[in-house]
Design a protein around this motif. Structure first.
Motif, PDB file in Angstrom:
ATOM      1  N   ASP A   1      -7.785   7.977   0.842  1.00 23.56           N
ATOM      2  CA  ASP A   1      -8.801   7.799  -0.203  1.00 23.56           C
ATOM      3  C   ASP A   1      -8.227   7.157  -1.467  1.00 23.56           C
ATOM      4  N   ARG A   2      -6.915   7.151  -1.621  1.00 20.09           N
ATOM      5  CA  ARG A   2      -6.293   6.508  -2.790  1.00 20.09           C
ATOM      6  C   ARG A   2      -6.439   4.987  -2.758  1.00 20.09           C
ATOM      7  N   VAL A   3      -6.718   4.448  -1.587  1.00 19.37           N
ATOM      8  CA  VAL A   3      -6.834   3.000  -1.418  1.00 19.37           C
ATOM      9  C   VAL A   3      -8.320   2.637  -1.473  1.00 19.37           C
ATOM     10  N   THR A   4      -8.677   1.826  -2.449  1.00 21.87           N
ATOM     11  CA  THR A   4     -10.095   1.529  -2.681  1.00 21.87           C
ATOM     12  C   THR A   4     -10.646   0.405  -1.808  1.00 21.87           C
ATOM     13  N   THR A   5      -9.802  -0.274  -1.053  1.00 23.72           N
ATOM     14  CA  THR A   5     -10.261  -1.391  -0.232  1.00 23.72           C
ATOM     15  C   THR A   5     -10.788  -0.959   1.128  1.00 23.72           C
TER      16      THR A   5
ATOM     17  N   VAL B   1       0.842  -1.201   0.000  1.00 21.35           N
ATOM     18  CA  VAL B   1       0.000   0.000   0.000  1.00 21.35           C
ATOM     19  C   VAL B   1       0.876   1.250   0.000  1.00 21.35           C
ATOM     20  N   TYR B   2       1.910   1.260   0.815  1.00 18.50           N
ATOM     21  CA  TYR B   2       2.865   2.374   0.887  1.00 18.50           C
ATOM     22  C   TYR B   2       3.475   2.658  -0.487  1.00 18.50           C
TER      23      TYR B   2
ATOM     24  N   ALA C   1      -0.437   3.437   5.605  1.00 22.28           N
ATOM     25  CA  ALA C   1      -0.461   2.165   4.874  1.00 22.28           C
ATOM     26  C   ALA C   1      -0.626   0.997   5.849  1.00 22.28           C
TER      27      ALA C   1
ATOM     28  N   VAL D   1       2.561   1.338  -3.688  1.00 20.80           N
ATOM     29  CA  VAL D   1       1.648   1.483  -4.827  1.00 20.80           C
ATOM     30  C   VAL D   1       0.774   2.733  -4.707  1.00 20.80           C
ATOM     31  N   ASN D   2       0.216   2.946  -3.516  1.00 23.55           N
ATOM     32  CA  ASN D   2      -0.705   4.064  -3.326  1.00 23.55           C
ATOM     33  C   ASN D   2      -0.018   5.339  -2.883  1.00 23.55           C
ATOM     34  N   ARG D   3       1.296   5.245  -2.654  1.00 22.99           N
ATOM     35  CA  ARG D   3       2.116   6.403  -2.339  1.00 22.99           C
ATOM     36  C   ARG D   3       1.571   7.201  -1.143  1.00 22.99           C
ATOM     37  N   ILE D   4       1.298   6.456  -0.067  1.00 26.22           N
ATOM     38  CA  ILE D   4       0.893   7.110   1.181  1.00 26.22           C
ATOM     39  C   ILE D   4       1.942   6.786   2.242  1.00 26.22           C
TER      40      ILE D   4
END
Length: 148
Positions: free
Chosen positions: A137-141, A104-105, A115, A107-110
């Motif tokens: 909010d970048r993470v859809t799960t 998550v860190y 993450a 791929v979603n750059r948070i």
């Protein structure tokens, strides 16, 4: 716990090594080679150990130090941290959780803390996170809600 084999102090005829908690600075010295003398000692220590316990906050601190002080790029930070988690003598409580947090860190750059929170929410089945951090909010799960 998962990771390397536990030291067995009762094994007859074996030189059992003491398990220890591992601090961030040993991992950072090993990963960066900085400073060289401590890096050599850290690498030798990691190679000689049977089992080293690394709590999740230490993994988070490794990510932070590599990013902030050493200015290592996100993809390389994730790669190095995955290598730490996969190192045979390293034991972490929940490797899949940490690996998902790194994904998550990266791929979603948070930030890694968020993450980790996302990965924890996914793993728990409680997929709502109360936060003011819109990057989640970048993470859809998961679903982020703001306290009102």
């Amino acid at each position: 716990m998962a990771g390397g084999a536990a030291a067995d102090a009762d094994s007859a005829g074996e030189d059992a090594r003491l398990s220890a908690f591992l601090d961030t600075n040993v991992l950072i010295r090993h990963l960066t080679g900085d400073p060289p003398a401590q890096a050599r000692r850290a690498t030798a220590f990691l190679a000689a150990a049977d089992e080293l316990l690394v709590p999740d906050p230490i993994i988070a601190e490794v990510v932070f130090v590599l990013e902030s002080f050493y200015e290592v790029g996100r993809e390389r930070v994730a790669e190095l941290t995955r290598a730490v988690i996969g190192f045979p003598t390293i034991v972490v409580v929940d490797p899949p959780l940490l690996l998902r947090a790194l994904e998550v860190y990266e791929v979603n750059r948070i930030d890694f803390a968020e993450a980790y929170l996302v990965a924890s929410a996914e793993a728990s089945g409680v997929e709502t996170i109360a936060s003011f951090d819109r990057a989640i909010d970048r993470v859809t799960t998961v679903r982020r809600v703001e306290p009102s």
